[in-house]
Design a protein around this motif. Structure first.
Motif, PDB file in Angstrom:
ATOM      1  N   ILE A  59      21.744   8.462 -33.354  1.00  0.00           N
ATOM      2  CA  ILE A  59      20.685   8.276 -34.343  1.00  0.00           C
ATOM      3  C   ILE A  59      19.369   8.810 -33.798  1.00  0.00           C
ATOM      4  O   ILE A  59      18.595   9.464 -34.510  1.00  0.00           O
ATOM      5  N   ASN A  60      19.109   8.568 -32.518  1.00  0.00           N
ATOM      6  CA  ASN A  60      17.859   9.025 -31.928  1.00  0.00           C
ATOM      7  C   ASN A  60      17.762  10.543 -31.871  1.00  0.00           C
ATOM      8  O   ASN A  60      16.668  11.100 -31.865  1.00  0.00           O
ATOM      9  N   ASN A  61      18.900  11.230 -31.794  1.00  0.00           N
ATOM     10  CA  ASN A  61      18.887  12.697 -31.882  1.00  0.00           C
ATOM     11  C   ASN A  61      18.295  13.136 -33.210  1.00  0.00           C
ATOM     12  O   ASN A  61      17.486  14.071 -33.279  1.00  0.00           O
ATOM     13  N   LEU A  62      18.708  12.480 -34.272  1.00  0.00           N
ATOM     14  CA  LEU A  62      18.223  12.833 -35.604  1.00  0.00           C
ATOM     15  C   LEU A  62      16.751  12.470 -35.765  1.00  0.00           C
ATOM     16  O   LEU A  62      15.992  13.184 -36.418  1.00  0.00           O
ATOM     17  N   VAL A  63      16.349  11.342 -35.173  1.00  0.00           N
ATOM     18  CA  VAL A  63      14.938  10.944 -35.224  1.00  0.00           C
ATOM     19  C   VAL A  63      14.070  11.985 -34.519  1.00  0.00           C
ATOM     20  O   VAL A  63      13.005  12.369 -35.011  1.00  0.00           O
ATOM     21  N   ALA A  64      14.544  12.454 -33.354  1.00  0.00           N
ATOM     22  CA  ALA A  64      13.798  13.473 -32.616  1.00  0.00           C
ATOM     23  C   ALA A  64      13.712  14.768 -33.415  1.00  0.00           C
ATOM     24  O   ALA A  64      12.685  15.455 -33.407  1.00  0.00           O
TER      25      ALA A  64
ATOM     26  N   MET B 112       6.715   8.495 -33.192  1.00  0.00           N
ATOM     27  CA  MET B 112       8.157   8.307 -33.101  1.00  0.00           C
ATOM     28  C   MET B 112       8.405   6.985 -32.396  1.00  0.00           C
ATOM     29  O   MET B 112       8.015   6.802 -31.244  1.00  0.00           O
ATOM     30  N   MET B 113       9.022   6.036 -33.098  1.00  0.00           N
ATOM     31  CA  MET B 113       9.173   4.702 -32.515  1.00  0.00           C
ATOM     32  C   MET B 113      10.496   4.085 -32.917  1.00  0.00           C
ATOM     33  O   MET B 113      11.101   4.451 -33.932  1.00  0.00           O
TER      34      MET B 113
ATOM     35  N   LEU C 205       1.013  10.631 -26.371  1.00  0.00           N
ATOM     36  CA  LEU C 205       0.745   9.332 -25.775  1.00  0.00           C
ATOM     37  C   LEU C 205       2.064   8.570 -25.748  1.00  0.00           C
ATOM     38  O   LEU C 205       2.826   8.630 -26.711  1.00  0.00           O
ATOM     39  N   VAL C 206       2.313   7.848 -24.662  1.00  0.00           N
ATOM     40  CA  VAL C 206       3.624   7.211 -24.501  1.00  0.00           C
ATOM     41  C   VAL C 206       3.469   5.764 -24.059  1.00  0.00           C
ATOM     42  O   VAL C 206       2.475   5.381 -23.431  1.00  0.00           O
TER      43      VAL C 206
ATOM     44  N   SER D 266      10.747   5.812 -24.347  1.00  0.00           N
ATOM     45  CA  SER D 266      10.871   6.719 -25.493  1.00  0.00           C
ATOM     46  C   SER D 266      10.883   5.991 -26.829  1.00  0.00           C
ATOM     47  O   SER D 266      10.984   6.626 -27.879  1.00  0.00           O
ATOM     48  N   GLY D 267      10.765   4.664 -26.796  1.00  0.00           N
ATOM     49  CA  GLY D 267      10.743   3.903 -28.043  1.00  0.00           C
ATOM     50  C   GLY D 267       9.407   3.911 -28.745  1.00  0.00           C
ATOM     51  O   GLY D 267       9.272   3.371 -29.844  1.00  0.00           O
ATOM     52  N   PHE D 268       8.393   4.558 -28.117  1.00  0.00           N
ATOM     53  CA  PHE D 268       7.075   4.644 -28.759  1.00  0.00           C
ATOM     54  C   PHE D 268       6.341   5.846 -28.186  1.00  0.00           C
ATOM     55  O   PHE D 268       5.795   5.780 -27.077  1.00  0.00           O
ATOM     56  N   ILE D 269       6.354   6.964 -28.925  1.00  0.00           N
ATOM     57  CA  ILE D 269       5.674   8.185 -28.502  1.00  0.00           C
ATOM     58  C   ILE D 269       4.857   8.722 -29.677  1.00  0.00           C
ATOM     59  O   ILE D 269       5.362   8.857 -30.790  1.00  0.00           O
ATOM     60  N   TYR D 270       3.591   9.022 -29.401  1.00  0.00           N
ATOM     61  CA  TYR D 270       2.703   9.568 -30.433  1.00  0.00           C
ATOM     62  C   TYR D 270       2.395  11.025 -30.081  1.00  0.00           C
ATOM     63  O   TYR D 270       1.847  11.313 -29.017  1.00  0.00           O
TER      64      TYR D 270
END
Length: 234
Positions: A41-46, A61-62, A86-87, A101-105
């Motif tokens: 799922i995170n691949n698709l989010v990225a 991306m969170m 920002l991470v 990687s659960g919160f990157i701006y």
């Protein structure tokens, strides 16, 4: 229907009929962080994040296991100036740190666009952890010019060990991210589990499935419902 609407409006979107396509997400998710389906799922989010950044948008991306205690965007928009990303801090000294990687701006800079495209190209060779892959990329000499900053831990707090010991405060913390396993229980201990029966997104059937797969304990839901009943009495 959502896919068709997005496509009609000109957006790039991933269709949701996973099992009929080459991208397939396992339904055997057992509740552990970074399990195979979670990584897929995170691949698709990225990918979705990359598309938006390529179009010139600032993108947050969170993960969904986060609670907003305040509006983080004024701080993020101010801090992202002259930076690529920002991470959130990951308090680890192994390959899973220092960023979570659960919160990157992301800012739509040339460097962040290249980084996201590079992640897209290599994400299919990772095993489970997207966080490990993000940290590996940022350590690579080709990305040493990426300008990123770790967000203040007390404001963007990763809930992993003791909360108060590491600066969690409802007066200061803007985002609370529950890490690792037992996410709901961790949030419940701090009184930040808000998925109550009064919530528009509360799904009784989903909770029954979660109990059956041991994704969430019965005690968590009972405690949640107890808090809800107490609030109704008040």
């Amino acid at each position: 229907e959502t896919f068709q609407v997005l496509k009609k409006l000109g957006f790039r979107a991933e269709p949701l009929d996973w099992k009929e396509r080459s991208i397939w997400i396992s339904t055997q998710y057992d509740g552990h962080a970074m399990a195979a389906s979670h990584g897929s799922i995170n691949n698709l989010v990225a990918h979705a994040t990359s598309v938006a950044v390529q179009l010139g948008y600032h993108v947050l991306m969170m993960d969904v296991d986060s609670v907003f205690l305040g509006n983080p965007f004024p701080f993020l928009e101010k801090s992202i100036k002259r930076r690529d990303m920002l991470v959130m801090y990951s308090p680890r000294q192994d390959q899973l740190g220092p960023i979570n990687s659960g919160f990157i701006y992301f800012s739509p800079t040339k460097k962040s666009k290249i980084l996201l495209r590079s992640y897209e190209n290599v994400c299919l060779i990772k095993r489970q952890s997207d966080q490990q892959l993000w940290n590996h990329l940022l350590r690579h000499y080709m990305f040493q010019q990426i300008e990123y900053r770790i967000l203040p831990r007390n404001m963007f707090f990763i809930l992993w060990e003791s909360a108060t010991k590491y600066g969690y405060s409802t007066n200061v913390t803007l985002v609370l991210h529950s890490a690792s396993d037992k996410k709901a229980e961790r949030l419940m201990e701090l009184g930040q589990w808000h998925l109550q029966p009064t919530c528009h997104f509360y799904d009784t059937q989903a909770f029954e499935v979660a109990h059956a797969k041991n994704l969430i304990s019965n005690s968590t839901t009972k405690s949640s419902q107890s808090i809800w009943r107490s609030s109704k009495m008040w």
